[in-house]
Design an enzyme around this catalytic site. Structure first.
Site, PDB file in Angstrom:
ATOM      1  CE  LYS B  77      66.800  60.904 -11.605  1.00 31.68           C
ATOM      2  NZ  LYS B  77      65.894  60.369 -10.393  1.00 31.68           N
ATOM      3  CB  SER B 152      62.360  60.778 -12.163  1.00 33.04           C
ATOM      4  OG  SER B 152      62.991  60.810 -10.995  1.00 33.04           O
ATOM      5  CB  SER B 176      62.699  58.551  -8.572  1.00 31.44           C
ATOM      6  OG  SER B 176      61.484  59.429  -8.898  1.00 31.44           O
TER       7      SER B 176
END
Lengths: 97, 475
Positions: B77, B152, B176
């Site tokens: 990420k 997210s 997330s």
């Protein structure tokens, strides 16, 4: 607790946040604050005087590392991230007259 | 079988057996990233670097080395720092930021031999639930491109789901990892707070943030988790005690699984409810005792989360001052100019909303009513989970109230989108581990995810419970 979100509150908070908001953004922010803070009513469901606050979930406090010398970051490596720099320092506008 | 269709563990076995090389697996993965570029899963693909890493992994394997992730292509990420590789947090502010160091978890991945495919797209600063708030381009759902990826960690989930990586690292502050895993039909593990070091994770809400894996199978998630967990002196909140308090469950006989009624209340979509109830019935058929329980403070969780996370975010994001790193707006004459103009220009709308809300609840005159009260509600939520979990091995419920929704829906009323986090945020508030596992599809073919929540550092209990379900009912 009922808190009326006003234009003044939004303007003051924007200053604390170092943000410039357009008039439209201010209005949107007022609406957004009202929505989210509307849920805060759910927090009135308990007697706050009898409950301690939790700032952090783990029990750890003031964890200290052993004092072992190590290699710091190189000056050039850190300065290479700066948006504006000279040979060996960060550049900012004059802050002291 | 296409190389990319293998599981992570299957790939490692095949490479160890000499049937496949890391270079082949990495080339095949890079080809997928090229062909599926329109999904927007990556901010940066590190093609050349990944191939170099793959070559090195193959050489090490030929020399007899065996490591848990040797030569496995993995996505990271883009809020996790990678030395020498741009790390943007999907923000204009950090568009050109190249970290001078690796996050602890990246060091761990490297020492386990992993190949970094690239940096996964996300909501800016991890603030959002759809990955539509990326400053660059949104992530599209891997199953239906007209729907959101979830967030997210949307890029991480889509990369794993669409074979653009064998696994991915995500971060979970209020759901997330679990919610995008649920929306894309993959597995996502949010570890116990402090089980994985946050050193090098760009901070959003420090008392809630936690890094964890997303992969196509439970076993693959375990393989990555086993590599990244562990104490780190570089994170003062990192846990130095026993991280393996869970047990490998092999039979459900005598196991107790809790169902808290608050997870099945109003607002839960009918087909999601039905799918999770089928999973509960499966556990019961296998011999587990289903225990009714309650999280009485559940209704407070959403307000508590948005107050605490925004407060912490406003403080954490005050570091973006246009001086030390990141970008600086043009034409600034004073230091205040630099602060105001840079922050106004380079933060996106959702990030500004969170900073504003956070500064408000911390400001003089409002602190007691909002921040302090939310911190006290946190105590109650934590206690209620402790009590519920004292009588059972895990709690089960839906990961999200709905399947992936249509793109663009959160624009008109951003606060309404927060309601989708209702089942995930309580877990972060209480600091507990939880895993999202696919448990069927809705009528439109969209994946549904269920969530197992466990006691602190009992990740293995959750993984093995999930694995029993996956073996019988999974893909």
């Amino acid at each position: 607790m009922e808190t009326k979100i006003t234009k003044e509150i939004i303007a003051h908070t924007a200053k604390l946040s170092r943000l410039e908001l357009t008039e439209e953004e201010e209005k949107g922010m007022e609406k957004h604050f009202a929505s989210v803070l509307g849920w805060v009513k759910t927090l009135d469901a308990f007697d706050a005087s009898s409950v301690p606050a939790t700032a952090h979930i783990s029990d750890a406090v003031n964890v200290l590392r052993d004092d072992v010398p190590g290699e710091p970051f190189g000056r050039e490596k850190l300065l290479s991230c700066a948006p504006e720099r000279s040979e060996d320092s960060y550049i900012v506008p004059r802050v002291v007259e | 079988m296409k190389i990319t269709d293998m599981t992570l563990l299957g790939l490692v076995r095949a490479m160890d057996a000499g049937e496949v090389t890391s270079v082949e697996a990495t080339e095949a993965t890079l080809k997928e990233t090229e062909e599926k570029k329109d999904l927007g899963a990556y901010v940066t693909v590190c093609a050349e670097r990944a191939l170099e890493e793959a070559k090195a992994a193959d050489a090490r394997r030929r020399a007899g080395e065996r490591l848990p992730l040797l030569g496995v292509p993995i996505a990271v990420k883009d809020n996790i720092c990678t030395e020498g590789v741009r790390t943007t947090c999907a923000s204009r502010f950090l568009e050109n930021y190249v970290p001078p160091y690796d996050a602890f978890v990246v060091k761990k991945l490297k020492s386990a031999g992993a190949v970094t495919v690239g940096k996964a797209n996300m909501d800016e600063f991890a603030m959002g639930s759809g990955s539509e708030y990326s400053a660059f381009y949104p992530v599209k759902n891997a199953v239906d491109k007209t729907r959101v990826a979830g967030g997210s960690s949307g890029g991480s989930a889509v990369a794993a789901a669409s074979y653009q990586a064998f696994a991915a690292l995500g971060s979970d502050t209020g759901g997330s990892i679990r919610q995008p895993a649920s929306f894309n039909g993959v597995v996502g593990l949010k570890p116990t707070y402090s089980a994985v070091s946050r050193n090098g994770l760009i901070a959003f809400a420090s008392s809630l943030d936690q890094i964890g894996p997303i992969a196509r199978t439970v076993g693959d998630c375990r393989a990555v988790y086993d590599v990244i967990k562990g104490h780190d002196a570089g994170d003062s909140t990192s846990y130095a005690g026993d991280l393996d308090k869970g047990e490998r469950v092999t039979s459900l006989k005598g196991r107790r699984i809790g169902v808290a009624k608050e997870f099945f209340g109003e607002g839960l979509d009918g087909e999601v409810r039905a799918a999770v109830e089928r999973a509960i019935a499966f556990y019961a058929e296998q011999g587990a005792e289903i225990v009714e329980t309650s999280i009485r403070s559940f209704d407070m969780a959403l307000a508590c989360y948005y107050i605490l996370s925004s407060a912490e975010a406003s403080s954490n994001l005050s570091r973006y001052d246009g001086v030390k790193y990141g970008r600086r707006a043009e034409g600034c004459r004073t230091i205040d100019d630099i602060y105001y103009k840079s922050r106004t220009e380079f933060f996106g709308a959702e990030v500004k909303r969170r900073i504003m809300l956070g500064n408000f609840v911390l400001s003089s005159g409002y602190y007691d009513a909002f921040y302090l009260r939310a911190s006290k509600a946190r105590t109650l939520i934590k206690r209620d989970f402790e009590q519920a979990l004292s009588g059972c091995d895990a709690l089960i419920g839906p990961t999200a109230p709905t399947t992936a929704y249509r793109s663009g829906m959160s624009e008109a009323d951003p606060a309404a989108a927060y309601l989708g986090d209702v089942y995930t945020v309580p877990v972060n508030i209480a600091g507990l581990p939880a895993i999202s596992v696919p448990c069927g599809n809705g009528g439109s073919g969209l994946p549904i995810g269920m969530q197992l929540i466990g006691r602190p550092f009992c990740e293995e209990t959750l993984l093995s419970l999930a694995e029993i379900y996956e073996k019988e009912c999974g893909r």
